[in-house]
Design a protein around this motif. Structure first.
Motif, mmCIF file in Angstrom:
data_model
loop_
_atom_site.group_PDB
_atom_site.id
_atom_site.type_symbol
_atom_site.label_atom_id
_atom_site.label_comp_id
_atom_site.label_asym_id
_atom_site.label_seq_id
_atom_site.Cartn_x
_atom_site.Cartn_y
_atom_site.Cartn_z
ATOM 1 N N ALA A 1 6.954 0.393 -9.854
ATOM 2 C CA ALA A 1 6.534 -0.806 -9.119
ATOM 3 C C ALA A 1 6.119 -1.834 -9.830
ATOM 4 O O ALA A 1 6.464 -3.192 -9.548
ATOM 5 N N ALA A 2 5.433 -1.598 -10.683
ATOM 6 C CA ALA A 2 4.745 -2.764 -11.603
ATOM 7 C C ALA A 2 5.814 -3.694 -12.283
ATOM 8 O O ALA A 2 5.932 -4.974 -12.475
ATOM 9 N N ARG A 3 6.799 -2.752 -12.878
ATOM 10 C CA ARG A 3 8.004 -3.370 -13.507
ATOM 11 C C ARG A 3 8.790 -4.273 -12.439
ATOM 12 O O ARG A 3 9.330 -5.339 -13.142
ATOM 13 N N ALA A 4 8.777 -4.031 -11.415
ATOM 14 C CA ALA A 4 9.518 -4.859 -10.320
ATOM 15 C C ALA A 4 8.750 -5.906 -9.850
ATOM 16 O O ALA A 4 9.489 -6.433 -9.031
ATOM 17 N N GLY A 5 7.548 -5.964 -10.172
ATOM 18 C CA GLY A 5 6.812 -7.287 -9.688
ATOM 19 C C GLY A 5 5.960 -6.980 -8.439
ATOM 20 O O GLY A 5 5.358 -7.931 -8.037
ATOM 21 N N PHE A 6 5.673 -5.841 -8.094
ATOM 22 C CA PHE A 6 4.913 -5.249 -6.979
ATOM 23 C C PHE A 6 3.166 -5.428 -7.278
ATOM 24 O O PHE A 6 3.073 -4.881 -8.458
ATOM 25 N N LEU A 7 2.486 -5.869 -6.378
ATOM 26 C CA LEU A 7 1.105 -5.569 -6.679
ATOM 27 C C LEU A 7 0.870 -4.083 -5.729
ATOM 28 O O LEU A 7 0.878 -4.620 -4.490
ATOM 29 N N VAL A 8 0.207 -3.189 -6.083
ATOM 30 C CA VAL A 8 0.225 -1.624 -5.565
ATOM 31 C C VAL A 8 -1.185 -1.592 -5.323
ATOM 32 O O VAL A 8 -2.129 -1.237 -6.440
ATOM 33 N N TRP A 9 -1.807 -1.225 -4.236
ATOM 34 C CA TRP A 9 -3.000 -0.499 -3.820
ATOM 35 C C TRP A 9 -2.270 1.054 -3.288
ATOM 36 O O TRP A 9 -1.375 1.230 -2.958
ATOM 37 N N LEU B 1 0.907 -1.296 0.048
ATOM 38 C CA LEU B 1 -0.123 -0.124 -0.084
ATOM 39 C C LEU B 1 0.980 1.248 -0.109
ATOM 40 O O LEU B 1 1.917 1.388 0.753
ATOM 41 N N VAL B 2 0.693 2.020 -0.954
ATOM 42 C CA VAL B 2 1.463 3.312 -1.112
ATOM 43 C C VAL B 2 0.706 4.565 -0.807
ATOM 44 O O VAL B 2 -0.352 4.901 -1.478
ATOM 45 N N VAL B 3 1.070 5.351 -0.064
ATOM 46 C CA VAL B 3 0.311 6.627 0.330
ATOM 47 C C VAL B 3 0.791 7.795 -0.183
ATOM 48 O O VAL B 3 1.856 7.973 -0.434
ATOM 49 N N GLU B 4 -0.139 8.510 -1.317
ATOM 50 C CA GLU B 4 0.254 9.307 -2.044
ATOM 51 C C GLU B 4 1.470 9.082 -2.994
ATOM 52 O O GLU B 4 2.313 9.784 -3.324
ATOM 53 N N PRO B 5 1.055 8.086 -3.893
ATOM 54 C CA PRO B 5 2.181 7.826 -5.066
ATOM 55 C C PRO B 5 1.998 8.529 -6.255
ATOM 56 O O PRO B 5 1.213 9.170 -6.360
ATOM 57 N N SER B 6 3.340 8.679 -6.708
ATOM 58 C CA SER B 6 3.183 9.268 -8.086
ATOM 59 C C SER B 6 2.914 7.999 -9.345
ATOM 60 O O SER B 6 3.184 7.079 -9.004
ATOM 61 N N PRO B 7 2.169 8.397 -10.513
ATOM 62 C CA PRO B 7 2.157 7.554 -11.481
ATOM 63 C C PRO B 7 3.735 7.036 -11.890
ATOM 64 O O PRO B 7 3.723 5.704 -12.051
ATOM 65 N N GLU B 8 4.754 7.731 -11.716
ATOM 66 C CA GLU B 8 6.096 7.468 -12.210
ATOM 67 C C GLU B 8 6.410 6.118 -11.221
ATOM 68 O O GLU B 8 6.920 5.143 -11.608
ATOM 69 N N LEU B 9 6.154 6.279 -10.009
ATOM 70 C CA LEU B 9 6.606 5.320 -9.129
ATOM 71 C C LEU B 9 5.685 3.814 -9.178
ATOM 72 O O LEU B 9 6.272 2.842 -8.903
ATOM 73 N N LEU B 10 4.578 4.199 -9.533
ATOM 74 C CA LEU B 10 3.498 3.076 -9.799
ATOM 75 C C LEU B 10 4.181 2.326 -11.126
ATOM 76 O O LEU B 10 4.022 0.861 -10.949
#
Length: 436
Positions: free
Chosen positions: A27-35, A15-24
């Motif tokens: 994160a996807a490229r690194a294999g994380f599932l992000v809320w 769970l990422v609080v106040e993420p940027s689209p760039e970080l998301l």
């Protein structure tokens, strides 16, 4: 760091609080599932739509409502099997986010650590037995309490600021007892707000970005801060990497790591604001656990070719030790169109939680902007956020005439980067005169 309850076939649920689209994207490229958790009142529907599109789920809350933030984090951990919580909302969300993580069993630091680092009075008490780190300070409540605390310094110059992280009262330098009445009048009497009154620490200021994994603290960047000076120390410029002599840099690194050890901080990012006082002795002004997209440190360090602070913080959640990356050039983020009238910095004992800019959005410049590449050499186009109008790829005169914003520039070295910033500021000041 122990087991990972949210791991599914090697995938980490975060769970990422106040993420940027760039970080998301990273994160996807690194294999994380992000809320993601974001502020429901944030300006710019396009930003929220992009965050939602790149997240497994988006939770919208009023991030100024601590119980709402805490409840949303707890719900996400419970319903989605979240293994880690990454706070990019800065001091505004740090307390409730870390408390909810603790309650849910996914905290990566002892329960008291965040409170000790973010509460100025608690931080001063922690450091008081250590001569190398000690700063004389008194906690006070309301205007009358501040008056008594100032009297206890016997006429010495002091700085008064909110004790609570993100407190509403701006810092102010008081040069003795005679100025307390003026301060109380300006603060509306002071109410019963908790304050810290501490000795004034003159000298250059630095923001130190660290990332810790299992108690190992890695300094990923040291940023030089420029402020307006007393009485309110509004931060006007961030320069990375800070031009420091080797001995001074070593002393600052040592002081910051010592504070993190004393607080028992084990995992995650911290910004520590330091003043390098007379005699070369660093003193810690404030600590802010977590990253804060509002202070632009990650973008600044990335522009200089240094470490990616946000991605390093994400990877550190799984135990990956970050690597320091030497900067290939200098980068500067600075206020343009003048500092905000009610802002507060953290220089020399100032008032914000970590030497960040108080308000202000990026003014976007680029090859197609209205000022010309020759005039604005080195300027990098950046997203425009609240408070700055953009016409095409340049800045509208409304910014210079009616508000303030931020601009980021790069150069081969500190002198060149600062020169580019001065040119951008001068050009915008000229635009302001044209339209007023």
């Amino acid at each position: 760091m122990g087991g990972v309850p949210g791991a599914v076939s090697g995938v980490q649920r975060v769970l990422v609080v106040e993420p940027s689209p760039e970080l998301l994207r990273r994160a996807a490229r690194a294999g994380f599932l992000v809320w993601s958790l974001a502020d429901r009142g944030r300006r710019g529907g396009a930003h929220l739509r992009e965050v939602a599109g790149r997240s497994r789920g988006l939770l919208l809350v009023d991030t100024g409502d601590a119980p709402a933030v805490r409840g949303a984090v707890a719900c996400a951990v419970r319903e989605h099997g979240i293994a880690h919580v990454l706070n990019l909302g800065g001091v505004r969300t740090a307390g409730p986010v870390f408390a909810a993580a603790q309650d849910a069993g996914v905290a990566v630091n002892p329960a008291h650590t965040v409170e000790v680092l973010t509460d100025r009075g608690a931080l001063r008490a922690l450091l008081s037995p250590h001569p190398r780190l000690r700063v004389r300070a008194r906690r006070a409540y309301g205007g009358a309490g501040v008056e008594r605390a100032v009297a206890g310094f016997g006429g010495q110059a002091v700085v008064v600021r909110s004790a609570r992280p993100g407190g509403p009262r701006r810092a102010e330098l008081l040069r003795g007892q005679r100025e307390v009445g003026r301060w109380r009048l300006g603060q509306g009497g002071g109410g019963q707000e908790p304050f810290v009154v501490e000795e004034y620490l003159p000298g250059p200021q630095y923001a130190v970005e660290t990332l810790s994994v299992d108690g190992m603290h890695q300094v990923l960047g040291i940023i030089a801060l420029e402020t307006t000076g007393p009485p309110h120390f509004v931060t006007t410029t961030h320069l990375y990497p800070a031009p420091l002599a080797g001995r001074d840099e070593a002393a600052i690194r040592s002081a910051v790591c010592a504070v993190l050890d004393l607080a028992g901080f084990e995992n995650g990012a911290v910004r520590t604001t330091v003043v390098h006082g007379p005699g070369g002795t660093p003193r810690v002004l404030a600590c802010r656990p977590g990253l804060d997209r509002a202070d632009h440190a990650a973008r600044l360090v990335r522009l200089a070719g240094g470490a990616d602070l946000e991605e390093a913080a994400l990877r550190a959640l799984t135990g990956e030790v970050p690597a320091a990356v030497p900067a290939g050039r200098s980068a500067v983020v600075g206020l343009v169109c003048g500092p905000p009238g009610d802002g507060a910095g953290d220089g020399a004992g100032g008032g914000s939680d970590g030497g960040g800019f108080d308000g202000g959005g990026f003014a976007g410049f680029g090859a197609g902007g209205g000022f010309g590449a020759g005039v604005l050499a080195g300027v990098r186009e950046l997203p425009c956020v609240a408070g700055v109008e953009v016409a095409g790829r340049g800045v509208s005169p409304g910014c210079a005439a009616h508000g303030h914003g931020l601009v980021a520039v790069v150069g081969a070295g500190a002198r060149q980067a600062l020169g580019h910033l001065a040119a951008a500021r001068a050009r915008l000041a000229g635009v302001g005169r044209e339209v007023t």
